[in-house]
Scaffold this motif. Structure first.
Motif, PDB file in Angstrom:
ATOM      1  N   ILE A 361      -7.351 -11.113  19.083  1.00 54.32           N
ATOM      2  CA  ILE A 361      -7.469 -12.000  20.210  1.00 54.32           C
ATOM      3  C   ILE A 361      -9.141 -12.310  20.215  1.00 54.32           C
ATOM      4  CG2 ILE A 361      -7.313 -12.592  22.571  1.00 54.32           C
ATOM      5  CD1 ILE A 361      -4.899 -10.722  22.774  1.00 54.32           C
ATOM      6  N   PHE A 362      -9.493 -13.664  20.281  1.00 53.54           N
ATOM      7  CA  PHE A 362     -10.621 -14.258  20.540  1.00 53.54           C
ATOM      8  C   PHE A 362     -10.919 -15.274  21.613  1.00 53.54           C
ATOM      9  CE2 PHE A 362     -10.074 -12.821  16.363  1.00 53.54           C
ATOM     10  CZ  PHE A 362     -11.220 -12.354  15.849  1.00 53.54           C
ATOM     11  N   LYS A 363     -12.005 -15.341  21.992  1.00 55.92           N
ATOM     12  CA  LYS A 363     -12.058 -16.305  23.273  1.00 55.92           C
ATOM     13  C   LYS A 363     -13.413 -17.322  22.861  1.00 55.92           C
ATOM     14  CE  LYS A 363     -15.242 -13.369  25.938  1.00 55.92           C
ATOM     15  NZ  LYS A 363     -15.509 -12.868  27.244  1.00 55.92           N
ATOM     16  N   THR A 364     -13.253 -18.513  23.315  1.00 56.91           N
ATOM     17  CA  THR A 364     -14.339 -19.483  22.948  1.00 56.91           C
ATOM     18  C   THR A 364     -14.113 -20.459  24.314  1.00 56.91           C
ATOM     19  OG1 THR A 364     -15.000 -21.312  21.895  1.00 56.91           O
ATOM     20  CG2 THR A 364     -12.756 -21.085  21.824  1.00 56.91           C
ATOM     21  N   TYR A 365     -15.352 -21.139  24.605  1.00 56.20           N
ATOM     22  CA  TYR A 365     -15.079 -21.772  25.831  1.00 56.20           C
ATOM     23  C   TYR A 365     -15.944 -23.191  25.328  1.00 56.20           C
ATOM     24  CZ  TYR A 365     -20.469 -20.446  26.143  1.00 56.20           C
ATOM     25  OH  TYR A 365     -21.556 -20.489  25.542  1.00 56.20           O
ATOM     26  N   LEU A 366     -15.750 -24.192  26.360  1.00 57.59           N
ATOM     27  CA  LEU A 366     -16.175 -25.598  26.161  1.00 57.59           C
ATOM     28  C   LEU A 366     -17.608 -25.713  26.673  1.00 57.59           C
ATOM     29  CD1 LEU A 366     -15.052 -27.987  24.598  1.00 57.59           C
ATOM     30  CD2 LEU A 366     -14.043 -28.734  26.922  1.00 57.59           C
ATOM     31  N   LYS A 367     -18.528 -26.110  25.856  1.00 57.94           N
ATOM     32  CA  LYS A 367     -20.076 -25.995  26.315  1.00 57.94           C
ATOM     33  C   LYS A 367     -20.048 -27.416  26.849  1.00 57.94           C
ATOM     34  CE  LYS A 367     -21.826 -25.364  22.221  1.00 57.94           C
ATOM     35  NZ  LYS A 367     -22.605 -24.843  21.095  1.00 57.94           N
ATOM     36  N   VAL A 376     -15.718 -15.346  20.211  1.00 59.48           N
ATOM     37  CA  VAL A 376     -15.909 -13.915  20.293  1.00 59.48           C
ATOM     38  C   VAL A 376     -14.740 -12.729  20.277  1.00 59.48           C
ATOM     39  CG1 VAL A 376     -17.011 -11.973  21.840  1.00 59.48           C
ATOM     40  CG2 VAL A 376     -17.974 -14.470  21.388  1.00 59.48           C
ATOM     41  N   ASN A 377     -14.828 -11.852  19.526  1.00 56.75           N
ATOM     42  CA  ASN A 377     -13.670 -10.898  19.820  1.00 56.75           C
ATOM     43  C   ASN A 377     -13.538  -9.775  21.077  1.00 56.75           C
ATOM     44  OD1 ASN A 377     -12.030  -8.229  19.200  1.00 56.75           O
ATOM     45  ND2 ASN A 377     -12.191  -9.026  17.061  1.00 56.75           N
ATOM     46  N   VAL A 378     -12.414  -9.942  21.560  1.00 60.42           N
ATOM     47  CA  VAL A 378     -12.161  -9.336  23.087  1.00 60.42           C
ATOM     48  C   VAL A 378     -12.322  -7.841  22.942  1.00 60.42           C
ATOM     49  CG1 VAL A 378     -11.199 -11.443  23.981  1.00 60.42           C
ATOM     50  CG2 VAL A 378      -9.853  -9.437  23.157  1.00 60.42           C
TER      51      VAL A 378
END
Length: 669
Positions: A361-367, A376-378
């Motif tokens: 599972i990875f996470k990304t965010y809207l800049k 980013v790997n959790v």
């Protein structure tokens, strides 16, 4: 996790169980199965495993027995029964079946968390394939996974829910604040038939409370005799979007995105989302941006690898736009599945971004600028060496003192590789670590990788460069040359892939070439990357598209226009000619003819002269861009080669005249 667009372990094993509901697979039902290998080829892996074991016991020929061992290892790998897969791959390796068995054994050792054993195998293979960048990358990732495993921080507690069964269960969404909607192929799923891939029931949507109690089927209007799974809801819980994989006895199964509405407390009959087309698998929807954008998984022709994440925008009442591919920072040459969201953060799973095993599972965010941050790997304990996916943040949870977040995720670390649902609670870092001994500071160097793919267009007519583009296909054995801050000469591997480790703060030029195709150069820089300080590796994904060479065939330059009765190059035409000059610089061996055509109006001699001046203007523009004059030829055809001939000149529409007014180029032999 079984991978089908329903669940990761079954993807036609459901092409990862629908992806988890995408049964992104096309599994036929009508071929007669005579032996275990035939069952394997038809993707009926549970049946194949049973038949292959019986055949193995009776097989006296060592070479044939080795092949049966390999097929059993592969079947159990797909079924996510990793320990069984290890045993059979080991038999195949001892029987000297070949490198396929070695690679399979390395994969499942990694998925079991035995990173040292997997690393040993890849190191041996690297001595045979000294230039294989895939093997080098796998070795680096295994070292990273082992390091993460040693350095895990105990800030998150996880627990398996009581509602899990002995079959596949995986989370879809929090429902109405107090419940979980999930997918399962347990025995009380709808229908009487078994799914041949897994040997279990076809999956349904179920519901239970957040402690795992009170399990029941979700709704009879939503569930069917086919595979249902991977659902999401609007914020008011009055609309559901989910995956259904269905077929007939004479047709393959494909997964579609469906939706239904709640009216007077009852769900309406599900309808297919408007952008869904036949013979393509879709699945695992998630809603973001106040339900105005849907992110989902499919295998599109423009994607960089396997299954990728796409998005669609809500444009009307239950009407969605054509899908758009998510950026290359998210999608990779591998597979991306199971998008979920919480506020401005998007979670998803990938089997290619550097991770601990299968799906991570990875996470990304809207800049603020509208772009997505580097994934980013959790990390552990949510991620493991097994398949981990479908992370759902519980925004309705009541947090106690020192708790900062609660949620749920799915993982195949349970019994026999079956998917189970876990809850998690994150705590404040200082509270959980106050009695730990700080480690010495270590300055770990960030590993930056370039993962590339060489591709080309697939045309409706292989002999017509102006025919419709029907998709993309990969180019293996293409030459890939690095220059700038690194000088290397590589070849693209299977599926057109190449991987190279890059240095931070450098600039590179990468040229791809292959006989029969136009070479192309791209630029890649590692000087201004948006890097996360907590990550040990970063992957840049690129595609290099090579155009097939069509000798002596006119290719229409669609964006070159001239003012009426003029031949000067207008500003709108310059970008197209600039791109043509780049092609010519990348391919110094070719000569081209630039041609201009008029419509049928006007005198023949005048049109011939006008078209010659226009073609000559295009040639001179390229000469000004540094292209030698002797590589260019200007030819004006006037109205002698009308493209649209289905009308008399005085009765042609303006659109038909525009088809005839064109500028083209062709590559000369």
């Amino acid at each position: 996790m079984q991978t089908s667009l329903i669940s990761p372990s079954s993807f036609c094993q459901w092409a990862l169980m629908f992806m988890m509901t995408m049964v992104v697979c096309s599994c036929g039902f009508t071929k007669e199965i005579k032996n275990g290998e035939a069952a394997y080829e038809q993707k009926k892996y549970a049946l194949a495993a049973d038949m292959l074991k019986d055949e193995y016991k009776k097989q006296p020929n060592k070479r044939k027995a080795a092949k049966l061992s390999y097929l059993l290892g592969s079947s159990y790998e797909i079924l996510n029964e990793i320990q069984r897969s290890i045993r059979w791959y080991e038999k195949a390796v001892r029987a000297e079946y070949g490198e396929q068995a070695d690679r399979g054994l390395a994969r499942v050792h990694k998925q079991s968390g035995n990173y040292a054993a997997a690393l040993d195998i890849w190191k041996v293979l690297s001595k045979v394939h000294t230039q294989d960048q895939m093997i080098k990358r796998e070795i680096e990732i295994l070292k990273l996974a082992a390091e993460w495993d040693r350095d895990r921080q105990n800030t998150t507690k996880i627990f398996a829910l009581d509602g899990n069964s002995l079959f596949n269960d995986y989370i879809s969404a929090v429902y109405e604040g107090n419940y979980l909607v999930f997918t399962s192929d347990r025995k009380d799923a709808t229908g009487s038939d078994d799914y041949k891939w897994t040997g279990n029931k076809y999956s349904d949507l179920f519901i239970m409370d957040k402690e795992g109690r009170g399990v029941r089927r979700f709704d009879a209007e939503i569930n069917s005799n086919f595979n249902e799974g991977a659902a999401c809801f609007t914020q008011d819980f009055n609309k559901i979007i989910f995956t259904r994989c269905s077929g007939t006895e004479t047709a393959d199964s494909y997964c579609k995105l469906m939706y239904a509405k709640k009216k007077d407390g009852l769900w309406t009959e599900p309808q297919v989302i408007n952008f869904v087309v036949d013979n393509i698998n879709y699945g695992q929807p998630a809603l973001i941006e106040n339900d105005s954008v849907m992110v989902f998984c499919t295998k599109g022709p423009d994607g960089p690898g396997g299954y990728d994440l796409y998005y669609s925008e809500l444009v009307g009442d239950d009407e969605w736009s054509s899908p758009y591919l998510m950026p290359r920072s998210i999608n990779t040459a591998g597979n991306e599945y199971f998008p979920t969201s919480c506020r401005d953060t998007l979670y998803f799973s990938s089997d290619y971004h550097p991770g601990l095993g299968g799906l991570d599972i990875f996470k990304t965010y809207l800049k603020d600028d509208g772009s997505w941050s580097a994934p980013v790997n959790v990390r552990q304990p949510i991620n493991s060496s097994y398949d981990d996916f479908g992370l759902v943040i519980d925004e309705y949870a009541r947090l106690r003192r020192k708790e900062i977040e609660k949620g749920f995720f799915s993982t195949s670390r349970g019994t026999n590789g079956r998917d189970n649902i876990y809850s998690f609670t994150k705590y404040q870092l200082e509270e959980i670590q106050k009695d730990t001994v700080p480690k010495e500071d270590a300055k770990d160097e960030l590993a930056i990788y370039l993962a590339g793919k060489v591709i080309t267009h697939r045309y409706d007519d292989d002999e017509d460069p102006n025919s419709a583009v029907t998709g993309l296909e990969t180019l293996s054995d293409a030459r890939v040359e690095f220059s700038g801050d690194l000088t290397l000469d590589r070849r693209s591997g299977k599926d057109g892939l190449f991987i190279e480790k890059l240095d931070n703060g450098k600039a590179y030029r990468i040229k791809a070439s292959k006989p029969g195709y136009l070479s192309k150069t791209i630029k890649v820089s590692t000087r201004e990357l948006n890097l996360n300080p907590d990550e040990k590796s970063y992957t840049i994904n690129v595609e290099i598209k090579l155009d097939k060479i069509f000798y002596d065939k006119e290719i229409i330059l669609k964006e070159i226009y001239y003012d009426y009765n003029k031949w000067a190059i207008v500003d709108a035409a310059k970008p197209t000619l600039d791109r043509l000059s780049t092609i010519l610089r990348d391919n110094p061996q070719i000569r081209i003819q630039l041609s201009s055509h008029t419509d049928c109006r006007g005198e023949d001699d005048y049109n011939a002269e006008l078209s010659q001046k226009r073609a000559q203007s295009a040639v001179l523009y390229l000469v000004d861009r540094g292209i030698p004059f002797d590589r260019l030829q200007a030819q004006g055809y006037g109205e002698s080669q009308i493209a649209f001939q289905d009308c008399e000149c005085e009765y042609c529409t303006e659109a038909q005249h525009e088809i005839n007014r064109r500028t083209t180029f062709k590559i000369l032999r």
